[in-house]
Design a protein around this motif. Structure first.
Motif, PDB file in Angstrom:
ATOM      1  N   TRP A  32       0.789  -1.238   0.000  1.00 18.42           N
ATOM      2  CA  TRP A  32       0.000   0.000   0.000  1.00 18.42           C
ATOM      3  C   TRP A  32       0.827   1.298   0.000  1.00 18.42           C
ATOM      4  N   PRO A  33       1.997   1.376   0.719  1.00 20.56           N
ATOM      5  CA  PRO A  33       2.732   2.671   0.657  1.00 20.56           C
ATOM      6  C   PRO A  33       3.407   2.922  -0.682  1.00 20.56           C
ATOM      7  N   PHE A  34       3.461   1.874  -1.545  1.00 25.88           N
ATOM      8  CA  PHE A  34       4.261   1.934  -2.760  1.00 25.88           C
ATOM      9  C   PHE A  34       3.430   1.927  -4.039  1.00 25.88           C
ATOM     10  N   VAL A  38       4.676   9.124  -4.109  1.00 29.61           N
ATOM     11  CA  VAL A  38       4.589   9.862  -2.842  1.00 29.61           C
ATOM     12  C   VAL A  38       4.191  11.303  -3.171  1.00 29.61           C
ATOM     13  N   VAL A  43       4.336  15.283   2.038  1.00 29.63           N
ATOM     14  CA  VAL A  43       5.369  14.620   2.835  1.00 29.63           C
ATOM     15  C   VAL A  43       6.588  15.539   2.934  1.00 29.63           C
ATOM     16  N   TYR A  46      10.477  15.135   1.459  1.00 30.29           N
ATOM     17  CA  TYR A  46      10.648  14.028   0.515  1.00 30.29           C
ATOM     18  C   TYR A  46      11.352  14.489  -0.778  1.00 30.29           C
ATOM     19  N   PHE A  88      14.340   7.055   3.495  1.00 27.42           N
ATOM     20  CA  PHE A  88      13.451   8.055   4.091  1.00 27.42           C
ATOM     21  C   PHE A  88      12.764   7.582   5.371  1.00 27.42           C
ATOM     22  N   ASN A  89      12.554   6.283   5.495  1.00 25.71           N
ATOM     23  CA  ASN A  89      11.779   5.737   6.616  1.00 25.71           C
ATOM     24  C   ASN A  89      12.654   4.963   7.592  1.00 25.71           C
ATOM     25  N   ILE A  95       5.925   1.920   7.485  1.00 28.88           N
ATOM     26  CA  ILE A  95       6.332   1.968   6.068  1.00 28.88           C
ATOM     27  C   ILE A  95       7.701   1.299   5.909  1.00 28.88           C
TER      28      ILE A  95
END
Ligand SMILES: Cc1ncccc1N[C@@H](C)c1ccc2c(c1)OCCO2
Length: 115
Positions: A32-34, A38, A43, A46, A88-89, A95
């Motif tokens: 789902w996050p991908f 983004v 965000v 980013y 980033f995470n 995520i």
């Protein structure tokens, strides 16, 4: 008997594997996050941190437009998703964990599909 591999054959079979792999990535519960790019306005940071954004819908678009020369260029874009995610995470975030889970799944599947 293995057919002689012409460049065209390798390309065709390579692209078939890309379609199989992409469908499995899109269907994965942790995808789902991908699934979509983004939203860089939503965000903070980013745009500055991630030089080459990538997501599964962009890969789908590129595959549809015949922009992948072979399996290797496709694999490079998929790995870009996971590398961006790690950059980033935090590893210990929802995520971040999703990215590691998807990378493990992808590494296992494309090595299984190698001819
Ligand atoms: C892969 C990734 N890396 C860093 C940041 C975001 C994302 N994904 C976006 C879709 C996303 C994923 C989760 C979200 C979100 C956006 O916006 C706020 C609510 O939670």
């Amino acid at each position: 008997v293995k057919k002689a591999k012409t460049a065209k054959d390798s390309n065709t079979h390579g692209l078939t594997k890309c379609r199989v792999l992409l469908a499995e990535l899109e269907a994965h519960p942790d995808a789902w996050p991908f699934l979509t790019p983004v939203n860089q306005k939503a965000v903070p940071g980013y745009r500055k941190v991630i030089k080459k954004p990538m997501d599964l819908s962009t890969i789908r678009e590129k595959l549809t437009n015949n922009q992948y020369l072979n399996l290797e260029t496709f694999i490079a874009d998929v790995n870009l998703i996971f590398d961006n995610c790690e950059k980033f995470n935090e590893d210990d975030s929802e995520i971040g964990r999703g990215g590691h889970s998807m990378r493990r799944f992808f590494d296992k599947r494309w090595t299984e599909l190698l001819d």
